[in-house]
Design a protein around this motif. Sequence first.
Motif, PDB file in Angstrom:
ATOM      1  N   GLY A 182      -7.977   4.626  -3.539  1.00 40.16           N
ATOM      2  CA  GLY A 182      -8.980   5.500  -3.510  1.00 40.16           C
ATOM      3  C   GLY A 182      -9.476   6.207  -4.712  1.00 40.16           C
ATOM      4  O   GLY A 182     -10.446   6.863  -4.870  1.00 40.16           O
ATOM      5  N   ARG A 183      -8.913   5.933  -5.696  1.00 38.29           N
ATOM      6  CA  ARG A 183      -9.221   6.330  -7.102  1.00 38.29           C
ATOM      7  C   ARG A 183      -9.398   5.299  -8.086  1.00 38.29           C
ATOM      8  O   ARG A 183      -8.930   4.230  -7.945  1.00 38.29           O
ATOM      9  CB  ARG A 183      -7.873   7.312  -7.632  1.00 38.29           C
ATOM     10  CG  ARG A 183      -7.831   8.673  -6.987  1.00 38.29           C
ATOM     11  CD  ARG A 183      -6.855   9.673  -7.667  1.00 38.29           C
ATOM     12  NE  ARG A 183      -5.647   9.025  -8.307  1.00 38.29           N
ATOM     13  CZ  ARG A 183      -4.469   9.065  -7.429  1.00 38.29           C
ATOM     14  NH1 ARG A 183      -4.624   9.616  -6.156  1.00 38.29           N
ATOM     15  NH2 ARG A 183      -3.413   8.559  -7.734  1.00 38.29           N
ATOM     16  N   SER A 195       1.019  -1.310  -0.212  1.00 39.06           N
ATOM     17  CA  SER A 195       0.073   0.124   0.195  1.00 39.06           C
ATOM     18  C   SER A 195       0.904   1.447   0.120  1.00 39.06           C
ATOM     19  O   SER A 195       2.007   1.230   0.406  1.00 39.06           O
ATOM     20  CB  SER A 195      -0.825  -0.093   1.295  1.00 39.06           C
ATOM     21  OG  SER A 195      -0.055   0.310   2.570  1.00 39.06           O
ATOM     22  N   GLY A 196       0.343   2.468  -0.331  1.00 39.84           N
ATOM     23  CA  GLY A 196       0.836   3.542  -0.270  1.00 39.84           C
ATOM     24  C   GLY A 196       1.508   4.072   1.061  1.00 39.84           C
ATOM     25  O   GLY A 196       2.662   4.411   1.205  1.00 39.84           O
ATOM     26  N   GLN A 256     -10.224  -2.836  -2.004  1.00 35.97           N
ATOM     27  CA  GLN A 256     -10.397  -1.792  -2.954  1.00 35.97           C
ATOM     28  C   GLN A 256     -10.143  -2.271  -4.276  1.00 35.97           C
ATOM     29  O   GLN A 256     -11.164  -1.816  -5.196  1.00 35.97           O
ATOM     30  CB  GLN A 256      -9.134  -0.710  -2.743  1.00 35.97           C
ATOM     31  CG  GLN A 256      -9.068  -0.409  -1.276  1.00 35.97           C
ATOM     32  CD  GLN A 256     -10.440   0.252  -0.622  1.00 35.97           C
ATOM     33  OE1 GLN A 256     -11.139  -0.497   0.028  1.00 35.97           O
ATOM     34  NE2 GLN A 256     -10.476   1.310  -0.588  1.00 35.97           N
ATOM     35  N   TYR A 296      -8.822   2.994 -10.774  1.00 34.60           N
ATOM     36  CA  TYR A 296      -7.855   2.291 -11.796  1.00 34.60           C
ATOM     37  C   TYR A 296      -8.212   2.712 -13.229  1.00 34.60           C
ATOM     38  O   TYR A 296      -7.076   3.019 -13.832  1.00 34.60           O
ATOM     39  CB  TYR A 296      -7.529   0.932 -11.520  1.00 34.60           C
ATOM     40  CG  TYR A 296      -6.582   0.167 -12.100  1.00 34.60           C
ATOM     41  CD1 TYR A 296      -5.031   0.377 -11.607  1.00 34.60           C
ATOM     42  CD2 TYR A 296      -6.924  -0.450 -13.170  1.00 34.60           C
ATOM     43  CE1 TYR A 296      -4.141  -0.338 -12.465  1.00 34.60           C
ATOM     44  CE2 TYR A 296      -5.722  -1.203 -13.979  1.00 34.60           C
ATOM     45  CZ  TYR A 296      -4.431  -0.987 -13.549  1.00 34.60           C
ATOM     46  OH  TYR A 296      -3.412  -1.755 -14.204  1.00 34.60           O
ATOM     47  N   ARG A 350     -16.568   3.200  -3.690  1.00 41.80           N
ATOM     48  CA  ARG A 350     -15.720   3.646  -2.474  1.00 41.80           C
ATOM     49  C   ARG A 350     -16.883   3.706  -1.035  1.00 41.80           C
ATOM     50  O   ARG A 350     -16.105   3.381   0.007  1.00 41.80           O
ATOM     51  CB  ARG A 350     -15.052   5.086  -2.680  1.00 41.80           C
ATOM     52  CG  ARG A 350     -13.896   5.085  -3.519  1.00 41.80           C
ATOM     53  CD  ARG A 350     -13.537   6.357  -4.024  1.00 41.80           C
ATOM     54  NE  ARG A 350     -14.297   6.615  -5.204  1.00 41.80           N
ATOM     55  CZ  ARG A 350     -13.952   7.117  -6.458  1.00 41.80           C
ATOM     56  NH1 ARG A 350     -12.675   6.798  -6.684  1.00 41.80           N
ATOM     57  NH2 ARG A 350     -14.837   7.242  -7.336  1.00 41.80           N
ATOM     58  N   VAL A 368       0.597   1.197  -8.316  1.00 42.59           N
ATOM     59  CA  VAL A 368      -0.347   2.241  -8.670  1.00 42.59           C
ATOM     60  C   VAL A 368      -1.056   2.305  -7.093  1.00 42.59           C
ATOM     61  O   VAL A 368      -2.187   2.029  -6.986  1.00 42.59           O
ATOM     62  CB  VAL A 368      -1.599   1.823  -9.642  1.00 42.59           C
ATOM     63  CG1 VAL A 368      -2.449   3.197  -9.835  1.00 42.59           C
ATOM     64  CG2 VAL A 368      -1.050   1.557 -10.818  1.00 42.59           C
ATOM     65  N   PRO A 369      -0.220   2.973  -6.240  1.00 44.41           N
ATOM     66  CA  PRO A 369      -0.985   3.014  -4.874  1.00 44.41           C
ATOM     67  C   PRO A 369      -2.237   3.980  -4.663  1.00 44.41           C
ATOM     68  O   PRO A 369      -2.972   3.777  -3.913  1.00 44.41           O
ATOM     69  CB  PRO A 369       0.233   3.850  -3.983  1.00 44.41           C
ATOM     70  CG  PRO A 369       1.434   3.503  -5.001  1.00 44.41           C
ATOM     71  CD  PRO A 369       0.890   3.407  -6.098  1.00 44.41           C
ATOM     72  N   GLY A 370      -2.465   4.660  -5.710  1.00 41.27           N
ATOM     73  CA  GLY A 370      -3.423   5.609  -5.632  1.00 41.27           C
ATOM     74  C   GLY A 370      -4.839   4.852  -5.933  1.00 41.27           C
ATOM     75  O   GLY A 370      -5.972   5.453  -5.428  1.00 41.27           O
ATOM     76  N   ALA A 371      -4.673   3.513  -6.423  1.00 47.25           N
ATOM     77  CA  ALA A 371      -6.067   2.778  -6.534  1.00 47.25           C
ATOM     78  C   ALA A 371      -6.619   2.463  -5.414  1.00 47.25           C
ATOM     79  O   ALA A 371      -8.006   1.890  -5.406  1.00 47.25           O
ATOM     80  CB  ALA A 371      -5.610   1.341  -7.657  1.00 47.25           C
TER      81      ALA A 371
END
Length: 449
Positions: free
Chosen positions: A279-280, A102-103, A362, A282, A343, A274-277
């Motif tokens: 919350g955003r 994770s990020g 997620q 993909y 989400r 792609v750590p942003g996946a």
Amino acid sequence: MRTALALFTSDLRLHDNPVLHTALRTSDRVVPLFVLDTGIARAGFAAPRRAAFLAGCLADLDEGLRARGGRLVLREGDVVEEVCRVAAEAGAGEVHVAAGASGYAQLREARLRSALGAGGRRLTVHDAVVTVVAPGGVVPAGKDHFAVFTPYFRRWSAQRPRSMPAAPRRVDVPGVPGLPPPVVTAPPGLPKGGEREGRRRLAAWLRGGLARYAELHDDLAADATSRLSPYLHFGCLSPAEVVARARGAGGPGADAFVRQLAWRDFHHQVLAAVPGAAGRDYRARGDRWRRDADEAGAWREGRTGYPVIDAAMRQLAHEGWMHNRARLLTASFLTKTLGHDWREGARHFLDLLVDGDVADNQLNWQWVAGTGTDTRPNRILNPLVQARRFDPDGAYVRRWVPELAGVPGRAVHEPWRLDGARRPRYPAPVVDLAEAAARFRAARGLGGG
């Protein structure tokens, strides 16, 4: 005398733990450390059920270390500050930790490396501890991760297994103060945490359920999955060992089960790249998600009027766990039938799931919502069709929706069709399936058909 620090994160075990094994092999004394990281709560990932399960895991780990002459040093606070403080107190020159996907884990690693380096200490990060294959262990040509599971699985399956160290016989720990082991107060329905319980369940699964897993893993009422996911999430079980032992058993059940563990690794390698996946989207689809508090509340509380959905959501509320097929159904219902943001559902699941894992949760939600790695992003799982297929006699529904206990046969899946006194006191459907499907298709620009 060389002293090292073994920082436990998602690897709360003594068997096949490269972090602890390497620290013991390269040092005279080792501080086994776990930090109750207050940053987890600030990041929004703390949940009461996972905290209770974690307490059991830590108590079990401490007992295992004490049986080997050691103990678990427990601290609370900012993980980087506490690690640096304990390393200074113990005179440790090196800190060992498992790599995370994770990020948050990646940032923690970067902060640790910087802070420890400033004090003249070294951070050693170990891959393939939390997963079978490290997130960057297999990649397609010219890319940093696989975006489609099938080619990933082929490469994943071809990897040679790493060596798996045995549990240590002795652990010598310097006199570093720590908090007392946590008091374990598990709520009703919560499984017992810890490596010993995880290994007991694994052995029972290999002896019993594994052989019929390919046949029964989608059968909701049979409850024929391993239920090992909380132990894998907290690292009470080594995923590499689980795969090795399942392959050793052989057969179609083992093949199907190992494939599911590969899906776990697949999601970790996507998130690591792609750590942003977390919350955003993909893959953004231009969705304009609906907001309806009443619908969302009905979904969360298991009163949508669709019995298989309500049964699954009530199981989640009671056990902190849900069958994988039920997770797919409830996620599809929220995102594609009600048209709500994935989400919203992922957050609710993380609040309740004992096995709540950012990568798996997620990215599974995104897969179902059509914003993730699914190659058929617009498929809709019809809850009635799925219920008739995977709960044909309604046993799963009757188990979790007592209002429908007296409804016979398949009528339990459509109780609103019963007349007069035969009709149970049960909510009417919150949405018409055909209308909802047409709305979703129109929103995705697919037309009415």
